[in-house]
Design a protein around this motif. Structure first.
Motif, PDB file in Angstrom:
ATOM      1  N   ARG A 311       0.820  -1.218   0.000  1.00  0.00           N
ATOM      2  CA  ARG A 311       0.000   0.000   0.000  1.00  0.00           C
ATOM      3  C   ARG A 311       0.855   1.270   0.000  1.00  0.00           C
ATOM      4  O   ARG A 311       0.363   2.343  -0.330  1.00  0.00           O
ATOM      5  CB  ARG A 311      -0.914   0.013   1.225  1.00  0.00           C
ATOM      6  N   LEU A 390       2.608   6.663   2.923  1.00  0.00           N
ATOM      7  CA  LEU A 390       1.190   6.335   2.875  1.00  0.00           C
ATOM      8  C   LEU A 390       0.416   7.636   3.069  1.00  0.00           C
ATOM      9  O   LEU A 390       0.538   8.277   4.119  1.00  0.00           O
ATOM     10  CB  LEU A 390       0.844   5.332   3.980  1.00  0.00           C
ATOM     11  N   ALA A 394      -5.178   6.838   2.407  1.00  0.00           N
ATOM     12  CA  ALA A 394      -4.776   5.441   2.564  1.00  0.00           C
ATOM     13  C   ALA A 394      -4.530   5.102   4.026  1.00  0.00           C
ATOM     14  O   ALA A 394      -4.807   3.974   4.478  1.00  0.00           O
ATOM     15  CB  ALA A 394      -3.533   5.156   1.734  1.00  0.00           C
ATOM     16  N   GLU A 397      -7.882   4.394   5.688  1.00  0.00           N
ATOM     17  CA  GLU A 397      -8.368   3.062   5.326  1.00  0.00           C
ATOM     18  C   GLU A 397      -7.605   1.976   6.083  1.00  0.00           C
ATOM     19  O   GLU A 397      -8.192   0.976   6.520  1.00  0.00           O
ATOM     20  CB  GLU A 397      -8.217   2.855   3.816  1.00  0.00           C
ATOM     21  N   LEU A 398      -6.281   2.199   6.228  1.00  0.00           N
ATOM     22  CA  LEU A 398      -5.445   1.206   6.905  1.00  0.00           C
ATOM     23  C   LEU A 398      -5.869   1.018   8.357  1.00  0.00           C
ATOM     24  O   LEU A 398      -6.029  -0.110   8.830  1.00  0.00           O
ATOM     25  CB  LEU A 398      -3.978   1.643   6.830  1.00  0.00           C
TER      26      LEU A 398
END
Length: 445
Positions: A311, A390, A394, A397-398
């Motif tokens: 990611r 990141l 993102a 979301e992680l």
């Protein structure tokens, strides 16, 4: 007995008694044909005595025996030493091609292709006389019968050793070119091969031997681990331009290949794929290191860590580039892959306060991302630094998908704020929200 003969030969070699050393090494091989170390040393004695053609033959036989036993790096070393004596020798190129074919068959995703057949042996090695009793031309003629004879030992289990690192990823002609260019070195025990903080313009591959990896921590040298045959180090510095963050020192006499930046630059003109192959190799190494050592990834099962790293995007920082700027929102989460980041906070009384240094595996930006407030510390690269990045979306979301990672980052942030508060006056930390301490201090808490 073979080991004691080799030790005697080493003493003679050090005293530059090449003829006597040749006899001793060859006798060791006669008694134990699998003693390829003695074969290589005998070949060196032949070269020192001016017997270049015979030395090449001895090196070549040694390479063939090592290849048969799947000691691919050592087989390459024997070919490399022979090529220095006879750069155009076709049989050496043939052996190198079969080394590459053997390595390529073991590399993931490579098709299995049969290698060329090995050349027929020139001699059978049947010499009954104790070679240490001979001298002069009779000695050099008789030792060649032993040194050029094949190693009759069984073929090693192809699954018992790892595939040839990096070299198998190169196309065959690029591999042959690199072998010609790179340097083979025999490094004595207790010698620093790579120094922490020095220019990162070369990488090394350990052919045989052992080395210790260490780092200076709070003024004290701390051992981090040991490297053995097949280990590669320095490739991250070579790719990113960042100085090594650890030193590598030999524990015993060690053989290494040295690959310098100028070697790769010269190769790239003929083989444009080489820089990309090395970059991918280095990035895979960085990924494996992060997955294995970074506390961030320890929060997940091992089977899920590679997907997590996928990611992130690679982001290189030049010296004095800012990852975070005090007073501005963090753009995302930074994970240090190679190099280092220094954390600083403005002092109301003037100047800045240094809060610590982040090194491999450490993260920055998590407090601002978790709380939504601007960073109150600046995080800046002290030198060329490779990071995984990141962005904010993102990151959100992680943390939703992996609550254990969010919990880890929240606990890390709390520890950082608490320990940083001890370093600053109360008036300076009332509104602090992006506070980072040195990695080692965070781990110790």
């Amino acid at each position: 007995m073979s080991e004691s003969l080799r030790e005697l030969g080493m003493d003679l070699l050090e005293e530059r008694q090449f003829e006597r050393g040749l006899a001793v090494f060859a006798e060791s091989v006669r008694r134990r044909p699998s003693d390829h170390r003695s074969r290589m040393l005998a070949a060196r004695c032949l070269a020192e005595l001016g017997e270049r053609e015979r030395a090449v033959t001895a090196y070549h036989a040694c390479a063939e025996g090592l290849l048969r036993r799947d000691y691919l790096l050592s087989a390459m070393a024997a070919c490399k030493l022979a090529l220095e004596l006879a750069p155009q020798e076709r049989r050496l190129r043939d052996t190198l091609e079969r080394i590459h074919a053997r390595a390529a068959r073991s590399a993931p995703g490579r098709a299995s292709v049969p290698p060329p057949l090995p050349p027929d042996p020139l001699f059978d090695g049947k010499v009954e006389t104790d070679l240490m009793e001979l001298m002069g031309e009779e000695l050099t003629a008789r030792v060649l019968e032993v040194l050029a004879a094949p190693d009759p030992g069984g073929v090693a289990d192809p699954n018992s050793r790892p595939p040839l690192p990096l070299f198998a990823d190169l196309e065959r002609d690029a591999f042959l070119d690199l072998v010609q260019r790179m340097t083979w070195k025999s490094v004595p025990a207790n010698t620093v091969i790579s120094q922490e903080g020095d220019a990162g313009d070369h990488m090394h591959v350990i052919v045989a031997g052992k080395a210790e990896v260490s780092r200076l921590v709070d003024g004290q040298r701390k051992a981090l681990g040991r490297l053995g045959g097949g280990s590669i180090f320095g490739e991250l510095s070579l790719i990113t331009g960042t100085p090594p963050t650890a030193s590598v020192t030999t524990v015993v006499d060690t053989e290494v290949f040295e690959i310098r930046r100028e070697h790769l630059n010269a190769m790239a003109r003929t083989f444009p794929s080489v820089p990309q192959v090395l970059a991918e190799f280095a990035q895979h190494r960085m990924a494996r290191n992060m997955i294995a050592t970074s506390p961030l990834f320890q929060q997940l099962p091992e089977s899920e860590r590679a997907a997590l790293l996928g990611r992130f995007t690679f982001k290189a920082l030049q010296p004095r580039d800012k990852a975070l700027t005090e007073g501005e929102p963090a753009p995302g989460l930074f994970l240090v892959l190679a190099g280092e980041l220094v954390v600083q906070k403005e002092d109301p009384a003037g100047g800045v306060v240094s809060l610590g240094v982040l090194r491999e595996g450490e993260v920055a930006g998590e407090i601002s991302l978790l709380t939504g407030v601007p960073a109150t510390a600046t995080v800046m690269s002290t030198r060329k630094t490779a990071t995984a990045f990141l962005d904010r979306a993102a990151f959100g979301e992680l943390t939703k998908e992996y609550p254990t990672i969010q919990t880890y980052l929240e606990q890390l942030s709390e520890r950082r704020q608490k320990q940083t508060a001890e370093a600053l006056r109360p008036a300076e930390i009332i509104d602090a929200d992006e506070l980072v301490i040195e990695a080692d201090a965070a781990k110790a808490s």
